[in-house]
Motif scaffolding. Structure first.
Motif, PDB file in Angstrom:
ATOM      1  N   ARG A   1       0.860  -1.176   0.000  1.00 53.37           N
ATOM      2  CA  ARG A   1       0.000   0.000   0.000  1.00 53.37           C
ATOM      3  C   ARG A   1       0.908   1.240   0.000  1.00 53.37           C
ATOM      4  O   ARG A   1       2.117   1.132  -0.108  1.00 53.37           O
ATOM      5  CB  ARG A   1      -0.927  -0.005   1.223  1.00 53.37           C
ATOM      6  N   ARG A   2       0.321   2.399   0.142  1.00 55.48           N
ATOM      7  CA  ARG A   2       1.122   3.618   0.046  1.00 55.48           C
ATOM      8  C   ARG A   2       2.207   3.697   1.124  1.00 55.48           C
ATOM      9  O   ARG A   2       3.364   4.023   0.833  1.00 55.48           O
ATOM     10  CB  ARG A   2       0.214   4.844   0.143  1.00 55.48           C
ATOM     11  N   ASP A   3       1.848   3.373   2.369  1.00 49.57           N
ATOM     12  CA  ASP A   3       2.800   3.551   3.470  1.00 49.57           C
ATOM     13  C   ASP A   3       3.187   2.260   4.174  1.00 49.57           C
ATOM     14  O   ASP A   3       4.082   2.259   5.007  1.00 49.57           O
ATOM     15  CB  ASP A   3       2.211   4.517   4.528  1.00 49.57           C
ATOM     16  N   LEU A   4       2.493   1.183   3.892  1.00 51.53           N
ATOM     17  CA  LEU A   4       2.797  -0.071   4.585  1.00 51.53           C
ATOM     18  C   LEU A   4       2.349  -1.262   3.761  1.00 51.53           C
ATOM     19  O   LEU A   4       1.738  -1.112   2.701  1.00 51.53           O
ATOM     20  CB  LEU A   4       2.125  -0.095   5.975  1.00 51.53           C
ATOM     21  N   GLY A   5       2.681  -2.451   4.239  1.00 49.77           N
ATOM     22  CA  GLY A   5       2.276  -3.676   3.556  1.00 49.77           C
ATOM     23  C   GLY A   5       1.144  -4.353   4.317  1.00 49.77           C
ATOM     24  O   GLY A   5       1.069  -4.267   5.544  1.00 49.77           O
ATOM     25  N   ILE A   6       0.260  -5.002   3.586  1.00 51.45           N
ATOM     26  CA  ILE A   6      -0.889  -5.694   4.174  1.00 51.45           C
ATOM     27  C   ILE A   6      -0.750  -7.193   3.903  1.00 51.45           C
ATOM     28  O   ILE A   6      -0.415  -7.598   2.786  1.00 51.45           O
ATOM     29  CB  ILE A   6      -2.220  -5.216   3.543  1.00 51.45           C
ATOM     30  N   VAL A   7      -0.997  -8.003   4.927  1.00 52.20           N
ATOM     31  CA  VAL A   7      -1.036  -9.456   4.755  1.00 52.20           C
ATOM     32  C   VAL A   7      -2.477  -9.910   4.971  1.00 52.20           C
ATOM     33  O   VAL A   7      -3.092  -9.566   5.982  1.00 52.20           O
ATOM     34  CB  VAL A   7      -0.107 -10.177   5.760  1.00 52.20           C
ATOM     35  N   ARG A   8      -3.014 -10.661   4.000  1.00 52.98           N
ATOM     36  CA  ARG A   8      -4.389 -11.162   4.115  1.00 52.98           C
ATOM     37  C   ARG A   8      -4.417 -12.661   3.838  1.00 52.98           C
ATOM     38  O   ARG A   8      -3.655 -13.161   3.007  1.00 52.98           O
ATOM     39  CB  ARG A   8      -5.326 -10.440   3.128  1.00 52.98           C
ATOM     40  N   PHE A   9      -5.309 -13.371   4.545  1.00 50.02           N
ATOM     41  CA  PHE A   9      -5.530 -14.799   4.330  1.00 50.02           C
ATOM     42  C   PHE A   9      -6.917 -14.992   3.732  1.00 50.02           C
ATOM     43  O   PHE A   9      -7.859 -14.332   4.159  1.00 50.02           O
ATOM     44  CB  PHE A   9      -5.495 -15.584   5.650  1.00 50.02           C
ATOM     45  N   ARG A  10      -7.032 -15.902   2.781  1.00 56.11           N
ATOM     46  CA  ARG A  10      -8.361 -16.313   2.312  1.00 56.11           C
ATOM     47  C   ARG A  10      -8.725 -17.602   3.046  1.00 56.11           C
ATOM     48  O   ARG A  10      -8.044 -18.619   2.907  1.00 56.11           O
ATOM     49  CB  ARG A  10      -8.386 -16.536   0.801  1.00 56.11           C
TER      50      ARG A  10
END
Length: 594
Positions: A228-237
């Protein structure tokens, strides 16, 4: 019991046993037997853990197991505390671990679980130890709200959260302090340079290993690492639904992506074009798991998706996939033919590959040669001869099938029919006495016929080679631990009628609905099951397949010959209490009027 009037002390086993007896959950003999056992063995575990290990069933509610979560919730109620089941997916571990040191948390057996501008929520398994509360309040300058939690969870996550937060902070401090990429042009320039983060840094190794193990624990099917613009996102399905897990600094996310690309034998430096790779690792229980990797350049950096392939796929039977007796009989009627084409259709993520692997596993006896051409090979199986599409050397599906024909195959599986050349090779294989399985992307089974016609396959070749088509979808299944049945409402009755129309089937008087419990992480659903629509290419249907085929007429005839639409298949799962009307309506296309 008012905890404020009880003197400061750690919970003891006799104290817990006395409370359980007072509530009629155990008897005197059970309590005395455990006291003697504990004195002999000298087990220093938490009293609730000791009771949990006995596997007792409550005398007050016969049949109810006195497990650790239930005991913790019971004790919380006795002490006037709120009970909290710690769900790591909902905890910002980097934020909560700033509240106190790991040594201080371990000393009192407490774990911060939520931080806001006004208060800090801290979990404990010792309701009568409050010394730390008076020490922390003036330091934090916030209200402290105590909650009761499972002692095993506190012990586990106390170690994991603080170790992981430490790794993230150290990895972030070692990373380059560059600003996040603001547009795609900057991303290309970065990709051209040789600058990279240390993917082999021990902290990054620890974070990636923990991420994978945790994804396996949570039954995730996909892991998304997104810039993302300022940080990273971790998502699980999980069960088809994406859940945000963590937010991590961009420097750490970039290093994690590099680490995973390195393990997947991908070009770590190249960030401008999509790449594919695969990694084999192990679950906490020792099972081998395949992860398929895919990168994509985005506006803020490189996005990485890891698809996790369940090792149990190859040993599942058709019943566990969701086939009814009728579905299984129709499917086996098609797949028992020595030659011809059988197609499986549906969107991405609808379980087509699982169905094909399960079918091939049953067909792959020592007497036959099973060959596959896939893009990519999704699960390596010793009883198949598997080949992967490689566009770098111009090895596509059609080229692969052409090569396989010289390998004396009996059964050929083609990952997907995308173009006329691949369709023609599949038909050629079927005409020369081979059995062919493949997939198409269509909404329902009859639409596969028009899809082949659109690709340019002559109608007479479809008639002479296609044995049948199966369309499928996946619906979430209700959690067996918490689902509840209630009388059908007027709104549900209208939905049911719309779902099964024009099939005049009986209406159920009761339907099950999702509730939510600790077993399903409060979602009400655990796992997914397939719903199926199976069209057998009968002599009557063949007469309808012409260069200008009216698909409505084919569909009408298929219904009359016993094909059950996806929504009807779903409605039967609803009537059986396996899923809900909402799930079926969400995934299955509407039934056309006959």
């Amino acid at each position: 019991m008012n905890q404020n009037t009880v003197h400061e002390h750690r919970l003891t086993l006799p104290e817990v046993l006395e409370m359980l007896q007072a509530d009629g959950m155990i008897d005197h003999a059970m309590a005395e037997a455990l006291k003697i056992e504990q004195r002999l063995q000298g087990n220093k575990a938490h009293p609730l853990v000791l009771v949990d290990q006995q596997k007792w069933r409550s005398l007050k509610s016969p049949g109810r197991l006195l497990n650790l979560d239930g005991l913790s919730e019971w004790l919380a109620g006795k002490c006037g505390l709120e009970y909290l089941h710690i769900d790591p997916l909902k905890i910002d571990f980097t934020g909560v671990t700033d509240i106190m040191s790991s040594a201080y948390a371990a000393r009192f057996g407490i774990l911060p679980v939520q931080v806001s501008t006004r208060e800090v929520v801290i979990a404990t398994a010792e309701p009568f130890v409050r010394e730390w509360e008076s020490e922390l309040k003036p330091i934090l300058r916030k209200e402290i709200r105590r909650v009761m939690a499972n002692p095993d969870d506190i012990s586990r996550y106390l170690v994991e959260f603080f170790n992981l937060a430490r790794s993230v902070k150290k990895a972030a401090s070692k990373g380059e302090n560059t600003q996040a990429l603001s547009n795609f042009e900057q991303l290309v320039e970065l990709g051209k340079s040789n600058r990279q983060f240390d993917a082999n840094d021990q902290h990054i190794v620890h974070i990636v290993d923990w991420l994978w193990q945790y994804a396996f624990d949570q039954r995730a099917s996909d892991i998304h690492i997104e810039p993302r613009r300022d940080l990273g996102i971790v998502r699980f399905r999980i069960d088809g639904v994406l859940h945000q897990v963590y937010q991590i600094p961009m420097t750490v996310m970039n290093a994690m992506t590099s680490r995973i690309k390195l393990l997947g034998r991908m070009d770590v430096i190249e960030k401008r074009r999509p790449q594919d790779g695969r990694v084999k690792t192990r679950t906490p229980t020792g099972q081998e798991v395949e992860l398929r990797l895919s990168t994509l350049p985005t506006a803020f950096g490189e996005k990485l998706v890891m698809r996790i392939f369940d090792p149990e796929v190859l040993v599942r039977d058709f019943r566990s996939l969701g086939f009814s007796e009728e579905d299984q009989a129709r499917w086996q009627q098609m797949t028992s033919s020595p030659n011809g084409i059988v197609l499986v259709t549906g969107p991405t993520g609808s379980g087509k590959t699982t169905t094909l692997y399960t079918t091939l596993k049953q067909l792959a006896t020592p007497e036959v040669n099973v060959c596959t051409i896939e893009d990519p090979i999704e699960m390596v199986e010793a009883s198949f001869n598997q080949m992967q599409v490689n566009r770098g050397i111009e090895l596509g599906f059609a080229d692969g099938v052409r090569a396989l024909m010289r390998q004396d195959p009996d059964i050929v599986m083609i990952g997907e029919i995308r173009d006329l050349e691949t369709a023609e090779m599949a038909i050629q294989a079927a005409l020369t006495g081979h059995f062919v399985l493949s997939t198409l992307h269509t909404n329902d089974a009859p639409s596969a016929i028009t899809r082949l016609l659109d690709l340019g396959v002559p109608a007479y070749l479809i008639n002479s080679t296609v044995l049948g088509v199966m369309a499928q979808r996946l619906v979430r299944t209700l959690c067996p631990h918490c689902k509840k049945s209630s009388p059908i409402t007027e709104e549900q009755r209208l939905t049911w009628r719309a779902l099964v129309s024009p099939w005049k089937s009986g209406e159920p008087t009761h339907l099950h609905h999702a509730v939510g419990c600790l077993e399903c992480r409060m979602t009400g659903y655990v796992g997914r099951v397939g719903i199926y629509e199976i069209l057998i290419n009968s002599p009557e249907i063949r007469k309808q397949i012409k260069p200008l085929t009216e698909i409505a007429r084919v569909r009408d005839l298929a219904y009359r010959e016993g094909m059950r639409p996806l929504r009807i298949s779903g409605a039967l799962k609803v009537a059986q209490g396996l899923t809900t009307l909402e799930e079926v309506v969400k995934v299955a296309p509407p039934v056309d009027e006959i």
